[in-house]
Write a protein that holds these residues in place. Structure first.
Motif, PDB file in Angstrom:
ATOM      1  N   VAL A   1     -52.302  -1.118 -26.602  1.00 32.35           N
ATOM      2  CA  VAL A   1     -51.827  -2.125 -25.677  1.00 32.35           C
ATOM      3  C   VAL A   1     -50.956  -1.455 -24.624  1.00 32.35           C
ATOM      4  O   VAL A   1     -50.197  -0.540 -24.932  1.00 32.35           O
ATOM      5  CB  VAL A   1     -51.061  -3.238 -26.437  1.00 32.35           C
ATOM      6  N   GLN A   2     -51.104  -1.899 -23.371  1.00 31.06           N
ATOM      7  CA  GLN A   2     -50.279  -1.378 -22.283  1.00 31.06           C
ATOM      8  C   GLN A   2     -49.164  -2.376 -21.997  1.00 31.06           C
ATOM      9  O   GLN A   2     -49.390  -3.588 -21.974  1.00 31.06           O
ATOM     10  CB  GLN A   2     -51.113  -1.175 -21.012  1.00 31.06           C
ATOM     11  N   LEU A   3     -47.962  -1.832 -21.787  1.00 30.60           N
ATOM     12  CA  LEU A   3     -46.790  -2.673 -21.564  1.00 30.60           C
ATOM     13  C   LEU A   3     -46.149  -2.325 -20.230  1.00 30.60           C
ATOM     14  O   LEU A   3     -45.968  -1.144 -19.912  1.00 30.60           O
ATOM     15  CB  LEU A   3     -45.778  -2.468 -22.695  1.00 30.60           C
ATOM     16  N   GLN A   4     -45.790  -3.358 -19.486  1.00 29.76           N
ATOM     17  CA  GLN A   4     -45.172  -3.175 -18.175  1.00 29.76           C
ATOM     18  C   GLN A   4     -43.906  -4.012 -18.118  1.00 29.76           C
ATOM     19  O   GLN A   4     -43.973  -5.244 -18.066  1.00 29.76           O
ATOM     20  CB  GLN A   4     -46.134  -3.598 -17.068  1.00 29.76           C
TER      21      GLN A   4
ATOM     22  N   GLY B   1     -54.577  -5.256 -22.613  1.00 31.92           N
ATOM     23  CA  GLY B   1     -55.421  -4.318 -23.329  1.00 31.92           C
ATOM     24  C   GLY B   1     -55.801  -4.742 -24.726  1.00 31.92           C
ATOM     25  O   GLY B   1     -56.891  -4.438 -25.178  1.00 31.92           O
ATOM     26  N   ARG B   2     -54.910  -5.404 -25.427  1.00 27.84           N
ATOM     27  CA  ARG B   2     -55.226  -5.856 -26.779  1.00 27.84           C
ATOM     28  C   ARG B   2     -54.615  -7.227 -26.985  1.00 27.84           C
ATOM     29  O   ARG B   2     -53.862  -7.710 -26.160  1.00 27.84           O
ATOM     30  CB  ARG B   2     -54.709  -4.860 -27.818  1.00 27.84           C
TER      31      ARG B   2
ATOM     32  N   LYS C   1     -49.305 -16.148 -21.923  1.00 27.03           N
ATOM     33  CA  LYS C   1     -49.103 -15.284 -20.749  1.00 27.03           C
ATOM     34  C   LYS C   1     -48.985 -13.816 -21.115  1.00 27.03           C
ATOM     35  O   LYS C   1     -48.741 -12.978 -20.240  1.00 27.03           O
ATOM     36  CB  LYS C   1     -47.858 -15.729 -19.987  1.00 27.03           C
ATOM     37  N   ASN C   2     -49.125 -13.500 -22.408  1.00 28.95           N
ATOM     38  CA  ASN C   2     -49.023 -12.103 -22.864  1.00 28.95           C
ATOM     39  C   ASN C   2     -47.720 -11.448 -22.398  1.00 28.95           C
ATOM     40  O   ASN C   2     -47.715 -10.286 -21.966  1.00 28.95           O
ATOM     41  CB  ASN C   2     -50.218 -11.282 -22.359  1.00 28.95           C
ATOM     42  N   THR C   3     -46.636 -12.187 -22.510  1.00 29.57           N
ATOM     43  CA  THR C   3     -45.366 -11.708 -21.975  1.00 29.57           C
ATOM     44  C   THR C   3     -44.232 -11.993 -22.946  1.00 29.57           C
ATOM     45  O   THR C   3     -44.187 -13.053 -23.573  1.00 29.57           O
ATOM     46  CB  THR C   3     -45.081 -12.386 -20.621  1.00 29.57           C
TER      47      THR C   3
ATOM     48  N   ARG D   1     -36.025  -0.352 -35.902  1.00 28.43           N
ATOM     49  CA  ARG D   1     -36.244   1.095 -35.953  1.00 28.43           C
ATOM     50  C   ARG D   1     -37.258   1.536 -34.908  1.00 28.43           C
ATOM     51  O   ARG D   1     -38.371   1.012 -34.842  1.00 28.43           O
ATOM     52  CB  ARG D   1     -36.716   1.499 -37.352  1.00 28.43           C
ATOM     53  N   ILE D   2     -36.897   2.505 -34.148  1.00 28.09           N
ATOM     54  CA  ILE D   2     -37.770   3.019 -33.090  1.00 28.09           C
ATOM     55  C   ILE D   2     -39.108   3.458 -33.662  1.00 28.09           C
ATOM     56  O   ILE D   2     -40.169   3.196 -33.088  1.00 28.09           O
ATOM     57  CB  ILE D   2     -37.073   4.170 -32.355  1.00 28.09           C
ATOM     58  N   ARG D   3     -39.085   4.111 -34.805  1.00 29.32           N
ATOM     59  CA  ARG D   3     -40.320   4.684 -35.352  1.00 29.32           C
ATOM     60  C   ARG D   3     -41.329   3.637 -35.801  1.00 29.32           C
ATOM     61  O   ARG D   3     -42.497   3.953 -36.039  1.00 29.32           O
ATOM     62  CB  ARG D   3     -39.999   5.605 -36.511  1.00 29.32           C
ATOM     63  N   ASP D   4     -40.901   2.379 -35.901  1.00 25.92           N
ATOM     64  CA  ASP D   4     -41.824   1.327 -36.323  1.00 25.92           C
ATOM     65  C   ASP D   4     -42.672   0.792 -35.173  1.00 25.92           C
ATOM     66  O   ASP D   4     -43.615   0.036 -35.408  1.00 25.92           O
ATOM     67  CB  ASP D   4     -41.052   0.166 -36.949  1.00 25.92           C
ATOM     68  N   TYR D   5     -42.347   1.168 -33.959  1.00 17.46           N
ATOM     69  CA  TYR D   5     -43.049   0.630 -32.802  1.00 17.46           C
ATOM     70  C   TYR D   5     -44.151   1.580 -32.350  1.00 17.46           C
ATOM     71  O   TYR D   5     -43.953   2.790 -32.277  1.00 17.46           O
ATOM     72  CB  TYR D   5     -42.060   0.328 -31.682  1.00 17.46           C
ATOM     73  N   ASP D   6     -45.285   0.998 -32.048  1.00 10.14           N
ATOM     74  CA  ASP D   6     -46.490   1.782 -31.789  1.00 10.14           C
ATOM     75  C   ASP D   6     -46.753   2.025 -30.308  1.00 10.14           C
ATOM     76  O   ASP D   6     -47.393   3.011 -29.935  1.00 10.14           O
ATOM     77  CB  ASP D   6     -47.702   1.062 -32.391  1.00 10.14           C
ATOM     78  N   TYR D   7     -46.323   1.104 -29.478  1.00  7.66           N
ATOM     79  CA  TYR D   7     -46.581   1.205 -28.039  1.00  7.66           C
ATOM     80  C   TYR D   7     -45.292   0.910 -27.278  1.00  7.66           C
ATOM     81  O   TYR D   7     -44.509   0.050 -27.689  1.00  7.66           O
ATOM     82  CB  TYR D   7     -47.675   0.207 -27.616  1.00  7.66           C
TER      83      TYR D   7
END
Length: 124
Positions: free
Chosen positions: A1-4, A25-26, A75-77, A107-113
């Motif tokens: 997934v792309q995040l802006q 994207g997803r 709205k995917n937001t 936790r930062i490490r739990d986030y994928d994108y």
């Protein structure tokens, strides 16, 4: 997934800003979403998170009562409403997506994108 991420800017202490993070994207509802921030010379830190349905949220103690996270899956937001801003809130704010969609991890490490970040500057 792309995040802006967007919505950052310069604001006086006591003011408000609303950050937005648009996903593409997803399937957005497959993810829990989080906000993190990083001040100059500091490590990235957790700010807030929300489950895929929005039924549970989590906040860092430093922002509890001042910031509100929400999401609109149509709205995917995901949003971060920031009120009563303080100079110590100055940082680059990042949104992130976690495939464990029913959790609100800090936790930062739990986030994928991750998104690219948006600058928030609070003047005193």
């Amino acid at each position: 997934v792309q995040l802006q991420a967007s919505g950052g800017g310069l604001v006086q202490a006591g003011g408000s800003l609303r950050l937005s993070c648009a996903a593409s994207g997803r399937t957005f509802s497959n993810y829990a979403m989080g906000w993190f921030r990083q001040a100059p010379g500091e490590e990235r830190e957790f700010v807030s998170a929300i489950t895929w349905s929005g039924d549970r949220t989590n906040y860092a103690d430093s922002v509890k009562g001042r910031f509100t996270i929400s999401r609109d899956n149509a709205k995917n937001t995901v949003y971060l409403q920031m009120n009563s801003l303080k100079p110590e809130d100055t940082a680059v704010y990042y949104c992130a997506a976690d495939r464990s969609r029913s959790l609100t991890s800090s936790r930062i490490r739990d986030y994928d994108y991750w998104g690219q970040g948006t600058q928030v500057t609070v003047s005193s």
